[in-house]
Design a protein around this motif. Structure first.
Motif, short mmCIF file in Angstrom:
data_model
loop_
_atom_site.label_atom_id
_atom_site.label_comp_id
_atom_site.label_asym_id
_atom_site.label_seq_id
_atom_site.Cartn_x
_atom_site.Cartn_y
_atom_site.Cartn_z
N VAL A 126 21.95 36.41 3.59
CA VAL A 126 21.36 35.48 2.62
C VAL A 126 21.63 35.98 1.19
N ALA A 127 21.46 37.28 0.99
CA ALA A 127 21.72 37.85 -0.34
C ALA A 127 23.17 37.66 -0.73
N PHE A 128 24.05 37.84 0.22
CA PHE A 128 25.48 37.67 -0.07
C PHE A 128 25.80 36.21 -0.39
N LEU A 129 25.20 35.29 0.37
CA LEU A 129 25.45 33.86 0.14
C LEU A 129 25.07 33.45 -1.28
N ASP A 130 24.02 34.07 -1.79
CA ASP A 130 23.55 33.74 -3.14
C ASP A 130 24.62 34.06 -4.19
N ARG A 131 25.41 35.10 -3.93
CA ARG A 131 26.42 35.51 -4.91
C ARG A 131 27.82 35.00 -4.59
N LEU A 132 27.99 34.50 -3.38
CA LEU A 132 29.33 34.11 -2.93
C LEU A 132 30.06 33.14 -3.87
N PRO A 133 29.42 32.08 -4.36
CA PRO A 133 30.17 31.13 -5.19
C PRO A 133 30.72 31.75 -6.48
N SER A 134 30.14 32.85 -6.92
CA SER A 134 30.59 33.45 -8.18
C SER A 134 31.64 34.54 -7.97
N LEU A 135 32.00 34.82 -6.74
CA LEU A 135 32.92 35.93 -6.47
C LEU A 135 34.38 35.49 -6.60
N SER A 136 35.17 36.38 -7.17
CA SER A 136 36.62 36.16 -7.19
C SER A 136 37.21 36.62 -5.85
N VAL A 137 38.47 36.34 -5.65
CA VAL A 137 39.14 36.77 -4.41
C VAL A 137 39.08 38.29 -4.28
N ASN A 138 39.34 38.99 -5.37
CA ASN A 138 39.34 40.46 -5.32
C ASN A 138 37.94 41.02 -5.09
N GLN A 139 36.96 40.44 -5.77
CA GLN A 139 35.59 40.90 -5.56
C GLN A 139 35.16 40.69 -4.10
N TYR A 140 35.50 39.52 -3.58
CA TYR A 140 35.16 39.22 -2.18
C TYR A 140 35.82 40.24 -1.25
N GLN A 141 37.07 40.55 -1.50
CA GLN A 141 37.79 41.48 -0.62
C GLN A 141 37.13 42.85 -0.62
N ILE A 142 36.73 43.31 -1.79
CA ILE A 142 36.12 44.65 -1.88
C ILE A 142 34.75 44.66 -1.19
N LEU A 143 33.97 43.61 -1.43
CA LEU A 143 32.61 43.59 -0.88
C LEU A 143 32.58 43.40 0.63
N THR A 144 33.57 42.78 1.18
CA THR A 144 33.50 42.43 2.61
C THR A 144 34.26 43.40 3.51
N THR A 145 34.85 44.42 2.91
CA THR A 145 35.56 45.40 3.74
C THR A 145 34.56 46.37 4.34
N ARG A 146 34.65 46.54 5.62
CA ARG A 146 33.73 47.47 6.28
C ARG A 146 34.22 48.91 6.11
N ASP A 147 33.26 49.81 5.92
CA ASP A 147 33.65 51.22 5.88
C ASP A 147 33.04 52.01 7.03
N GLY A 148 32.37 51.28 7.93
CA GLY A 148 31.76 51.95 9.07
C GLY A 148 30.32 52.34 8.84
N ASN A 149 29.87 52.29 7.57
CA ASN A 149 28.48 52.66 7.29
C ASN A 149 27.62 51.47 6.92
N ASN A 150 28.21 50.29 6.83
CA ASN A 150 27.45 49.14 6.36
C ASN A 150 27.19 48.18 7.50
N GLY A 151 26.80 48.72 8.62
CA GLY A 151 26.63 47.85 9.77
C GLY A 151 25.25 47.26 9.94
N GLY A 152 24.28 47.73 9.18
CA GLY A 152 22.93 47.21 9.37
C GLY A 152 22.32 47.80 10.62
N ASP A 153 21.52 47.01 11.32
CA ASP A 153 20.81 47.55 12.47
C ASP A 153 21.71 47.58 13.69
N HIS A 154 21.74 48.70 14.33
CA HIS A 154 22.54 48.83 15.54
C HIS A 154 21.66 48.55 16.75
N HIS A 155 22.26 48.07 17.80
CA HIS A 155 21.50 47.72 18.99
C HIS A 155 21.77 48.72 20.10
#
Lengths: 155, 117
Positions: A126-155
């Protein structure tokens, strides 16, 4: 019956009205947490890219096979013109987005992510959706790349 | 919506739901080795950037993490290589006397000069 056979305008408007009224009523009591943490953008961005961008698009991509073929057509969440804006004071847009992501929408192709994703991870989207319309292609690419530590809750 | 629509729609929803269930674990999302294109940050309009903006802070965090991941092993390797270079190339008169290395002419002359003084 076919997804390429559109509803009459009046039917479409009636279904949309019913959907929005139902969502607004169901989401009314949701309490919106603080969504300003940059960590939420990283977690939510990576999940959005993996789970949502195929239908709801991303900066620089205006259509996909799914966005063209699904009916009702998935909203383009990159375009501010297509996003249902609620009043900022009541966080209506955040409540609405959280409810839709968690519960899905029947007969629309929008799945319920709640059974497999915790609330914290959904709020990150939801937080990401709020900012999505203002993101450039490059900003989107940087923010959405996983680094293995941004997974949230693991099951 | 007629009665035939409901089972078909339910089937579509279920198939999408089963896909989501298979993908809910973040580790299962890591299918590509795509790296953040942090070099693009240099080309962004810095006059419009606010360092307190969550988007900006998130990008900096992501790029910092990415550079740490990239530089970590190479940095260690660099230190290791440097240590190795020192071990193999820096031949002191003491080490030469112990037979661990051979002094170059310059070093040997310098050592001799030092001894002569």
């Amino acid at each position: 019956m076919g997804a390429d056979d559109r509803h009459y305008d009046v039917t479409h408007r009636l279904l949309e009205t019913l959907r929005e009224k139902s969502i607004a009523r169901s989401a009314n009591d949701i309490e919106v947490p603080d969504l300003s943490s940059p960590d939420l953008l990283l977690t939510g961005g990576a999940d959005y890219n993996d789970m949502c961008s195929g239908c709801h698009l991303r900066p620089g991509i205006t259509e996909t096979d799914l966005s063209i073929g699904l009916y009702p057509r998935p909203p383009n969440l990159v375009s501010t013109q297509e996003i249902e804006q609620g009043s900022a004071e009541n966080n209506e847009a955040a409540k609405r987005n959280f409810w839709i992501i968690k519960h899905g929408i029947k007969a629309s192709g929008m799945p319920a992510w709640g059974p497999t994703h915790g609330d914290e991870r959904i709020w990150a989207m939801v937080a990401f959706l709020d900012r999505l319309p203002s993101l450039s292609v490059n900003q989107y690419q940087i923010l959405t790349t996983r680094d293995g530590n941004n997974g949230g809750d693991h099951h | 919506m007629n009665t035939k629509t409901i089972p078909i729609a339910a089937l579509i929803s279920l198939s999408l739901l089963s896909f989501s269930a298979a993908a809910h674990d973040p580790s299962l999302h890591k299918k590509s080795d795509e790296k953040p294109n942090c070099a693009a940050m240099k080309d962004m309009d810095h006059t419009t950037m606010n360092a307190d903006d969550p988007v900006m802070r998130a990008m900096m965090k992501r790029c910092h993490a990415a550079s740490s991941n990239q530089e970590g092993p190479s940095h260690d390797e660099a230190i290791s290589n440097e240590a190795s270079t020192k071990t193999t190339n820096e031949c002191t008169p003491e080490h030469a006397e112990m037979g661990h290395c051979t002094l170059s002419d310059d070093t040997a002359n310098g050592a001799n000069d030092h001894e002569n003084h």
